[in-house]
Design a protein around this motif. Structure first.
Motif, short mmCIF file in Angstrom:
data_model
loop_
_atom_site.label_atom_id
_atom_site.label_comp_id
_atom_site.label_asym_id
_atom_site.label_seq_id
_atom_site.Cartn_x
_atom_site.Cartn_y
_atom_site.Cartn_z
N GLN A 101 -3.82 -9.39 12.74
CA GLN A 101 -4.86 -8.40 12.47
C GLN A 101 -5.23 -8.45 10.99
O GLN A 101 -4.43 -8.91 10.16
N PRO A 102 -6.40 -7.94 10.59
CA PRO A 102 -6.79 -7.97 9.17
C PRO A 102 -5.81 -7.22 8.26
O PRO A 102 -5.50 -7.67 7.16
N TRP A 103 -5.31 -6.09 8.73
CA TRP A 103 -4.36 -5.34 7.89
C TRP A 103 -3.06 -6.11 7.73
O TRP A 103 -2.42 -6.07 6.67
N MET A 104 -2.66 -6.87 8.77
CA MET A 104 -1.44 -7.66 8.68
C MET A 104 -1.65 -8.84 7.72
O MET A 104 -0.75 -9.20 6.97
N LYS A 105 -2.84 -9.43 7.73
CA LYS A 105 -3.15 -10.51 6.78
C LYS A 105 -3.05 -10.00 5.34
O LYS A 105 -2.56 -10.69 4.46
N ILE A 113 -1.21 -7.48 4.20
CA ILE A 113 0.20 -7.26 3.86
C ILE A 113 0.89 -8.59 3.59
O ILE A 113 1.67 -8.73 2.64
N ILE A 114 0.59 -9.60 4.39
CA ILE A 114 1.18 -10.93 4.17
C ILE A 114 0.75 -11.48 2.82
O ILE A 114 1.55 -12.05 2.08
N GLN A 115 -0.54 -11.30 2.49
CA GLN A 115 -1.04 -11.77 1.19
C GLN A 115 -0.33 -11.06 0.04
O GLN A 115 0.03 -11.69 -0.96
N LEU A 116 -0.10 -9.75 0.16
CA LEU A 116 0.63 -9.02 -0.89
C LEU A 116 2.05 -9.52 -1.03
O LEU A 116 2.56 -9.68 -2.16
N GLU A 117 2.71 -9.78 0.09
CA GLU A 117 4.08 -10.31 0.04
C GLU A 117 4.12 -11.68 -0.61
O GLU A 117 5.02 -11.98 -1.38
N LEU A 118 3.15 -12.52 -0.32
CA LEU A 118 3.11 -13.85 -0.93
C LEU A 118 2.90 -13.76 -2.43
O LEU A 118 3.53 -14.49 -3.21
N GLU A 119 2.02 -12.87 -2.87
CA GLU A 119 1.80 -12.70 -4.31
C GLU A 119 3.05 -12.17 -5.00
O GLU A 119 3.35 -12.54 -6.13
N LYS A 120 3.78 -11.30 -4.32
CA LYS A 120 4.99 -10.73 -4.90
C LYS A 120 6.12 -11.76 -4.95
O LYS A 120 6.91 -11.78 -5.89
#
Length: 107
Positions: free
Chosen positions: A21-25, A27-34
């Motif tokens: 889902q877009p919201w899951m994408k 969150i995944i993008q935030l985790e990758l940046e972190k």
């Protein structure tokens, strides 16, 4: 056996078409940046920050920098008392030589 292959194929079919889902994408993008390694890091080649520990006392080349242990003086005193009492046997002597040799290789 054939039935298991059919069931497996049917169960995997929806997985190929699944997309997060877009919201899951997001969150995944935030985790990758972190989780990514920042530029000035020990993991990268350009690591140029000040050292927190002065390493000059440890610069001995390929040689080992020995620091005696906390209880080494007590052990030496106990051994000297044992020799003075006459309780120091040949077995103790051989054991001490073996442990000294092992200490050389483990330090």
């Amino acid at each position: 056996m054939g039935m298991m292959v059919v069931l497996f194929t049917i169960s995997v079919m929806p997985a190929r078409a699944w997309e997060p889902q877009p919201w899951m994408k997001y969150i995944i993008q935030l985790e990758l940046e972190k989780d990514t390694v920042p530029q000035p890091s020990i993991m990268t080649k350009g690591f140029r920050t000040s050292k927190k520990v002065d390493t000059r006392p440890f610069n001995c080349g390929p040689y080992f920098f020995y620091q005696p242990g906390i209880f080494e003086a007590e052990d030496e005193q106990r051994q000297n008392e044992k020799v003075a009492r006459g309780d120091y046997t040949t077995g103790d002597f051989v054991f001490d030589i073996i442990t000294d040799i092992l200490d050389i290789f483990t330090k």
